[in-house]
Scaffold this active site. Structure first.
Site, mmCIF file in Angstrom:
data_model
loop_
_atom_site.group_PDB
_atom_site.id
_atom_site.type_symbol
_atom_site.label_atom_id
_atom_site.label_comp_id
_atom_site.label_asym_id
_atom_site.label_seq_id
_atom_site.Cartn_x
_atom_site.Cartn_y
_atom_site.Cartn_z
ATOM 1 N N PRO A 1 38.511 53.803 51.048
ATOM 2 C CA PRO A 1 38.201 55.195 51.392
ATOM 3 C C PRO A 1 39.474 56.043 51.435
ATOM 4 O O PRO A 1 39.399 57.278 51.366
ATOM 5 C CB PRO A 1 37.566 55.100 52.782
ATOM 6 C CG PRO A 1 37.204 53.672 52.967
ATOM 7 C CD PRO A 1 38.110 52.858 52.094
ATOM 8 N N GLU B 1 38.461 44.249 57.155
ATOM 9 C CA GLU B 1 39.011 45.552 57.561
ATOM 10 C C GLU B 1 40.051 46.076 56.586
ATOM 11 O O GLU B 1 40.447 47.215 56.664
ATOM 12 C CB GLU B 1 39.613 45.457 58.964
ATOM 13 C CG GLU B 1 38.629 45.003 60.004
ATOM 14 C CD GLU B 1 37.348 45.836 60.011
ATOM 15 O OE1 GLU B 1 36.284 45.262 59.718
ATOM 16 O OE2 GLU B 1 37.417 47.041 60.283
ATOM 17 N N ARG C 1 29.192 53.241 30.075
ATOM 18 C CA ARG C 1 28.347 54.211 29.366
ATOM 19 C C ARG C 1 29.143 55.103 28.431
ATOM 20 O O ARG C 1 28.566 55.791 27.603
ATOM 21 C CB ARG C 1 27.496 55.019 30.346
ATOM 22 C CG ARG C 1 28.258 55.869 31.300
ATOM 23 C CD ARG C 1 27.331 56.506 32.324
ATOM 24 N NE ARG C 1 26.479 57.542 31.737
ATOM 25 C CZ ARG C 1 26.898 58.734 31.313
ATOM 26 N NH1 ARG C 1 28.190 59.029 31.383
ATOM 27 N NH2 ARG C 1 26.064 59.601 30.820
ATOM 28 N N ASP D 1 27.319 65.607 29.696
ATOM 29 C CA ASP D 1 27.180 65.182 31.079
ATOM 30 C C ASP D 1 27.665 66.238 32.049
ATOM 31 O O ASP D 1 28.528 67.030 31.723
ATOM 32 C CB ASP D 1 28.068 63.964 31.363
ATOM 33 C CG ASP D 1 27.537 62.716 30.726
ATOM 34 O OD1 ASP D 1 26.360 62.705 30.385
ATOM 35 O OD2 ASP D 1 28.329 61.776 30.588
#
Ligand code: 4F9
Length: 252
Positions: free
Chosen positions: A91, A118, A156, A171
């Site tokens: 994150p 963690e 993709r 897209d």
């Protein structure tokens, strides 16, 4: 192209390589994905891969040394002139965006570290990780799903994977804006309403303008940051600015 994935849960990956349109991209002659069980490189006698954090606190930290051994095994197999980048999912990483996906899709692959617990001993990150990527501002139980997101986004973009070669040029994000709405049959529905007239007009120029306007409106409403970015990059024309300002461009 080759991706090497370091994980404690290699079995999570397999189903994603055999289903859907991306299945074709994961043929060994296309994107070769090799899964490496970190446990195989764990500390003897019990193949330990994690331990409690120095300084105390909850959770476990992935040990640096098993990671170093796994990486050495991968590097030995890849034996490349330009070493592939090592990516860790966290994150705290840089947000993953279509531009980095496109760059990765054009390269020779990467080594993906899927951490659990963690975190990872910072010394491994400092010494060996080239890039930390976040897939959003939330906490997951590990890096496996972020790695799968990345692999799907790269897959993709491989030539021939989407039916239509132009699909990904249209897209969301390839133009730096959110995608416009799409419609198909029926033209009229008593309960769901009608398809916007212009899309049935056959007037290519008007259709393109309508799509661009809806993209701009949606992006301005939901992701004003992307409008600012497009403007700064000189990707908004005067017609675009007119739509965004609420003024109607003069129609001749
Ligand atoms: C990684 C969350 C990338 C968001 C890894 C727990 C993560 C994550 N983006 N959360 N481990």
């Amino acid at each position: 192209m080759r991706f090497d994935v370091i994980t404690l849960f290699p079995e999570v990956f397999a189903p994603h390589f055999v289903h859907g349109v991306t299945r074709r991209a994961f043929a060994p002659d296309r994107i070769d994905v090799r899964l490496w069980q970190l446990r195989d490189f764990g500390d003897p006698p019990h193949a330990r891969v994690d331990d409690r954090p120095y300084g105390g606190g909850p959770g476990m930290v992935l040990l640096a040394e098993p990671l170093v051994r796994a990486l050495a095994a991968i590097r030995a197999e890849r034996s490349e002139a330009v070493p592939a980048p090592v990516i860790n999912f966290s994150p705290a990483g840089r947000p993953l965006r279509q531009l980095s996906v496109a760059r990765l899709a054009a390269g020779a692959g990467a080594i993906l570290l899927c951490a659990r617990y963690e975190g990872v001993d910072q010394r491994f990150i400092d010494a060996h990780v080239d890039l930390e990527l976040s897939v959003g501002d939330y906490v997951l139980s590990g890096g496996e799903l972020p790695a799968l997101l990345l692999l799907d986004a790269v897959a993709r973009l491989q030539p021939g994977v989407l039916g239509d070669a132009r699909s990904h040029e249209q897209d969301s994000f390839s133009a730096g804006l959110l995608d416009c709405p799409h419609y198909s049959r029926p033209e009229h529905s008593p309960t769901l309403g009608d398809v916007p007239e212009v899309l049935l007009s056959g007037h290519h120029g008007a259709i393109e303008r309508w799509r661009r306007d809806r993209s701009l409106e949606l992006t301005a409403a939901r992701r004003p940051d992307l409008i600012a970015e497009a403007r700064d990059a000189g990707r908004l024309a005067s017609d675009d600015e007119a739509l965004l300002s609420g003024r109607n461009p003069v129609k001749l």
